[in-house]
Structures are given as structure tokens and as C-alpha cells.
Design a protein around this motif. Structure first.
Motif, PDB file in Angstrom:
ATOM      1  N   LEU A 100       0.840  -1.192   0.000  1.00  0.00           N
ATOM      2  CA  LEU A 100       0.000   0.000   0.000  1.00  0.00           C
ATOM      3  C   LEU A 100       0.881   1.250   0.000  1.00  0.00           C
ATOM      4  N   THR A 101       0.367   2.324  -0.605  1.00  0.00           N
ATOM      5  CA  THR A 101       1.092   3.591  -0.615  1.00  0.00           C
ATOM      6  C   THR A 101       0.250   4.664   0.057  1.00  0.00           C
ATOM      7  N   VAL A 102       0.851   5.324   1.026  1.00  0.00           N
ATOM      8  CA  VAL A 102       0.196   6.436   1.726  1.00  0.00           C
ATOM      9  C   VAL A 102       0.864   7.737   1.306  1.00  0.00           C
ATOM     10  N   ARG A 103       0.041   8.728   0.991  1.00  0.00           N
ATOM     11  CA  ARG A 103       0.548  10.072   0.671  1.00  0.00           C
ATOM     12  C   ARG A 103      -0.141  11.066   1.584  1.00  0.00           C
ATOM     13  N   ALA A 104       0.645  11.870   2.273  1.00  0.00           N
ATOM     14  CA  ALA A 104       0.104  12.893   3.176  1.00  0.00           C
ATOM     15  C   ALA A 104       0.641  14.250   2.751  1.00  0.00           C
ATOM     16  N   ARG A 105      -0.257  15.206   2.560  1.00  0.00           N
ATOM     17  CA  ARG A 105       0.139  16.561   2.187  1.00  0.00           C
ATOM     18  C   ARG A 105      -0.495  17.576   3.134  1.00  0.00           C
ATOM     19  N   VAL A 106       0.265  18.594   3.472  1.00  0.00           N
ATOM     20  CA  VAL A 106      -0.191  19.647   4.371  1.00  0.00           C
ATOM     21  C   VAL A 106      -0.171  20.969   3.608  1.00  0.00           C
ATOM     22  N   PHE A 107      -1.256  21.729   3.698  1.00  0.00           N
ATOM     23  CA  PHE A 107      -1.401  22.993   2.980  1.00  0.00           C
ATOM     24  C   PHE A 107      -1.798  24.095   3.952  1.00  0.00           C
ATOM     25  N   ASP A 108      -1.508  25.328   3.555  1.00  0.00           N
ATOM     26  CA  ASP A 108      -2.129  26.439   4.267  1.00  0.00           C
ATOM     27  C   ASP A 108      -3.493  26.699   3.635  1.00  0.00           C
ATOM     28  N   THR A 109      -4.241  27.659   4.168  1.00  0.00           N
ATOM     29  CA  THR A 109      -5.607  27.867   3.689  1.00  0.00           C
ATOM     30  C   THR A 109      -5.669  28.463   2.286  1.00  0.00           C
ATOM     31  N   ALA A 110      -4.544  28.949   1.780  1.00  0.00           N
ATOM     32  CA  ALA A 110      -4.488  29.443   0.400  1.00  0.00           C
ATOM     33  C   ALA A 110      -4.147  28.338  -0.581  1.00  0.00           C
ATOM     34  N   GLY A 111      -3.905  27.127  -0.070  1.00  0.00           N
ATOM     35  CA  GLY A 111      -3.594  25.999  -0.941  1.00  0.00           C
ATOM     36  C   GLY A 111      -2.109  25.810  -1.193  1.00  0.00           C
ATOM     37  N   LYS A 112      -1.247  26.526  -0.477  1.00  0.00           N
ATOM     38  CA  LYS A 112       0.197  26.374  -0.655  1.00  0.00           C
ATOM     39  C   LYS A 112       0.665  25.113   0.071  1.00  0.00           C
ATOM     40  N   LEU A 113       1.442  24.276  -0.625  1.00  0.00           N
ATOM     41  CA  LEU A 113       1.957  23.040  -0.040  1.00  0.00           C
ATOM     42  C   LEU A 113       3.037  23.367   0.979  1.00  0.00           C
ATOM     43  N   LEU A 114       2.848  22.880   2.212  1.00  0.00           N
ATOM     44  CA  LEU A 114       3.794  23.129   3.287  1.00  0.00           C
ATOM     45  C   LEU A 114       4.629  21.895   3.625  1.00  0.00           C
ATOM     46  N   GLN A 115       4.069  20.714   3.406  1.00  0.00           N
ATOM     47  CA  GLN A 115       4.758  19.488   3.785  1.00  0.00           C
ATOM     48  C   GLN A 115       4.156  18.331   2.995  1.00  0.00           C
ATOM     49  N   GLU A 116       5.000  17.357   2.637  1.00  0.00           N
ATOM     50  CA  GLU A 116       4.518  16.172   1.939  1.00  0.00           C
ATOM     51  C   GLU A 116       5.330  14.965   2.376  1.00  0.00           C
ATOM     52  N   LYS A 117       4.624  13.860   2.634  1.00  0.00           N
ATOM     53  CA  LYS A 117       5.286  12.611   2.985  1.00  0.00           C
ATOM     54  C   LYS A 117       4.587  11.456   2.284  1.00  0.00           C
ATOM     55  N   THR A 118       5.390  10.473   1.859  1.00  0.00           N
ATOM     56  CA  THR A 118       4.843   9.245   1.298  1.00  0.00           C
ATOM     57  C   THR A 118       5.477   8.065   2.024  1.00  0.00           C
ATOM     58  N   ALA A 119       4.764   6.955   2.035  1.00  0.00           N
ATOM     59  CA  ALA A 119       5.268   5.750   2.695  1.00  0.00           C
ATOM     60  C   ALA A 119       4.634   4.528   2.060  1.00  0.00           C
ATOM     61  N   THR A 120       5.369   3.437   2.018  1.00  0.00           N
ATOM     62  CA  THR A 120       4.840   2.149   1.595  1.00  0.00           C
ATOM     63  C   THR A 120       4.551   1.323   2.838  1.00  0.00           C
ATOM     64  N   VAL A 121       3.385   0.703   2.855  1.00  0.00           N
ATOM     65  CA  VAL A 121       2.897   0.084   4.078  1.00  0.00           C
ATOM     66  C   VAL A 121       2.453  -1.357   3.825  1.00  0.00           C
ATOM     67  N   THR A 122       2.772  -2.246   4.757  1.00  0.00           N
ATOM     68  CA  THR A 122       2.138  -3.555   4.847  1.00  0.00           C
ATOM     69  C   THR A 122       1.164  -3.494   6.010  1.00  0.00           C
ATOM     70  N   ALA A 123      -0.109  -3.758   5.724  1.00  0.00           N
ATOM     71  CA  ALA A 123      -1.160  -3.604   6.730  1.00  0.00           C
ATOM     72  C   ALA A 123      -1.712  -4.973   7.110  1.00  0.00           C
ATOM     73  N   PRO A 124      -1.363  -5.485   8.295  1.00  0.00           N
ATOM     74  CA  PRO A 124      -1.924  -6.764   8.741  1.00  0.00           C
ATOM     75  C   PRO A 124      -3.438  -6.682   8.859  1.00  0.00           C
ATOM     76  N   SER A 125      -4.107  -7.828   8.778  1.00  0.00           N
ATOM     77  CA  SER A 125      -5.566  -7.852   8.906  1.00  0.00           C
ATOM     78  C   SER A 125      -5.988  -7.513  10.324  1.00  0.00           C
ATOM     79  N   ASN A 126      -7.184  -6.924  10.420  1.00  0.00           N
ATOM     80  CA  ASN A 126      -7.799  -6.653  11.722  1.00  0.00           C
ATOM     81  C   ASN A 126      -6.871  -5.849  12.627  1.00  0.00           C
ATOM     82  N   ALA A 127      -6.224  -4.827  12.048  1.00  0.00           N
ATOM     83  CA  ALA A 127      -5.245  -4.057  12.822  1.00  0.00           C
ATOM     84  C   ALA A 127      -5.097  -2.660  12.236  1.00  0.00           C
ATOM     85  N   THR A 128      -4.537  -1.771  13.048  1.00  0.00           N
ATOM     86  CA  THR A 128      -4.189  -0.418  12.620  1.00  0.00           C
ATOM     87  C   THR A 128      -2.671  -0.288  12.608  1.00  0.00           C
TER      88      THR A 128
END
Length: 280
Positions: A100-128
Motif C-alpha cells: 500500500l502507498t500512503v501520501r500525506a500533504r499539508v497545505f495552508d488555507t491558500a492551498g500552498k503546499l507546506l509538507q509532503e510525505k509518502t510511505a509504503t505500508v504492509t497492513a496486517p488484517s484486523n489491525a491499525t
């Protein structure tokens, strides 16, 4: 700021409904099974007309809280744990999910990108599973309010889940959201074939402007008198779109519920009310 009209009060009440109910169930997800093993809502609806602490109401409308609970309770779900700002993947299916690929982006209220992170994840069943962390404090201190967009895709790149948050460091800083520029949406709606006695209307929302569109609400109505088509079941609602983003929503209703030409009423936090005719 303080509500300036009944419509403004409703808009703000529904934003609170969305945030509060999503947090109830995402908080459950964050500590899945240890110590959390369940969540109980005291009321799904009160016995009197109200704008809070309910997920549906006397007038057959579904509140923002309904869609927030639906979002948080997705079988495969991406969320931000509010106390720590960790980004986590919830897998409530019986099978582990790899690549799985997770992408997280943080913006200010004008839509300017402040931070971005991506990660590849293995997600076990029935878990967080925590995928990555966000360092939001500097951005919040600088911008006052930040917007966080999360996206989760499977190993083939297919979108599975997304999520959208608005966060301030101090309660009074949420007033800065009043200054968000108006969003520009391209909205089209058309009827799709009847299946199993249900009619369907597909609504396509495209954010064609430079400002994010926040908590966009759709309401299907009869075109000639603006009466709501009831019952109606929305695949999602109170949705938020970044500039350039597209969302396609389905509205289902008994074939006998709609008579004649229909329209979709559209409004949102920074979206001026408009009515779009449904194309047969």
C-alpha cells in the motif's frame, strides 16, 4: 466567527458534526482492540429537531456526522491520529494488504503546499498500522490553520481511501477559515440506468479554481419546486476537494421517488450555493 445567519449557523454546525463524529470512530481505530473494543453512540437522533449529536434527523436528511461515521468506519481506511499527528492505515478486512502507498500533504488555507510525505505500508488484517508521522506544529504556528490531505492506494495504484482535515493550534484560530478564498467548482449531473428498481444520478465535482473546496454538500431536488427527492442515498457527502481534484458521487433513490426533471443543489464552506440541472 460567530454565525451571521441561519444558513451560516447550519454550515458551521455541520462542520462540527463532521469533525466530532469522525474523531469518535477514528479514536477507536487508533487503539484497535487494545484497549478499544467498541463504540456506542448515545443517540443516532434526538426526539426533537436539532443540529447536533445526531446522524440523521426528523426530516429524512442525513447530517454531516452520518458521512463522517461512514468515512471513519471504512473497512480499509487512512486517518490521522489527532493527538500525535501520525498517519495510520486501518485494515478491518480478513486479509493482510501488501504494497500500500500512503501520501500525506499539508497545505495552508491558500492551498500552498507546506509538507509532503509518502510511505509504503504492509497492513496486517484486523489491525491499525502507523505509516508515517507529520510534524504539524511549525506549520500550524506559522499558518494558524492547516489543511491535511491523506490518500491511500493499493499495490496497483488504485485509490482505496482518502481523508481531509482542518486543524488549528488554538480554538480562536479557526476563525481564519473565514478568510479562505471562494472555491470554483465545475459540477455536472446525469441520470444513469435504473438497477433493481433504483434510479441513480451521478454527480461529478471538479475543483477548477486555486482554493480548496471544503465540506461540499449535495442535495437532490425536484427542479420545478426544489422539493427534496426522498428517500435518497448519497455515496458520500460533505466532501472536500483540493485544486484540480475530481470526485464522482452516486445518488440512489427508489424509481418512484423522482418525478420529472431533477436538480442538484450544491453548497459548501467556501462554495456559493448553486443549482445544477440533472441531464436525463
Amino acid at each position: 466567527g460567530a454565525p451571521t445567519s441561519l444558513a451560516d449557523f447550519d454550515l458551521k454546525a455541520q462542520m462540527i458534526n463532521y469533525e466530532a463524529h469522525r474523531a469518535i470512530f477514528e479514536g477507536f481505530n487508533a487503539h484497535l482492540w487494545s484497549p478499544n473494543s467498541g463504540r456506542l453512540l448515545w443517540m443516532t437522533q434526538p426526539a426533537w429537531p436539532s443540529t447536533q449529536w445526531q446522524i440523521f434527523s426528523h426530516d429524512y436528511d442525513t447530517q454531516a456526522s452520518f458521512y463522517a461515521v461512514k468515512k471513519a468506519a471504512e473497512q480499509i481506511h487512512v486517518q490521522m491520529n489527532l493527538p500525535t499527528h501520525d498517519v495510520a492505515v486501518v485494515n478491518n478486512s480478513e486479509l493482510p494488504l501488501n504494497g500500500l502507498t500512503v501520501r500525506a500533504r499539508v497545505f495552508d488555507t491558500a492551498g500552498k503546499l507546506l509538507q509532503e510525505k509518502t510511505a509504503t505500508v504492509t497492513a496486517p488484517s484486523n489491525a491499525t498500522t502507523v505509516a508515517t508521522g507529520l510534524d504539524l506544529q511549525p506549520a500550524i504556528e506559522s499558518a494558524g490553520v492547516v489543511l491535511v490531505k491523506l490518500e491511500l492506494k493499493d499495490s496497483s495504484g488504485k485509490p482505496i481511501s482518502d481523508n481531509f482535515y482542518w486543524l488549528a493550534g488554538r480554538k480562536q484560530d479557526y476563525r481564519l477559515m473565514d478568510n479562505i478564498a471562494p472555491a470554483s467548482l465545475d459540477v455536472t449531473a446525469h441520470v444513469t440506468p435504473v438497477t433493481n428498481g433504483e434510479g441513480h444520478t451521478t454527480v461529478t465535482l471538479i475543483n477548477i479554481g486555486t482554493a480548496p473546496a471544503i465540506t461540499v454538500k449535495l442535495t437532490l431536488v425536484e427542479a420545478h419546486n426544489a422539493e427534496r427527492v426522498l428517500p435518497a442515498y448519497y455515496s458520500d457527502n460533505y466532501v472536500s476537494l483540493l485544486p484540480g481534484e475530481t470526485k464522482v458521487l452516486d445518488i440512489a433513490y427508489p424509481q418512484t421517488a423522482a418525478h420529472g426533471t431533477m436538480s442538484v443543489k450544491v453548497r459548501g464552506w467556501n462554495v456559493a450555493p448553486v443549482s445544477i440541472q440533472v441531464v436525463p
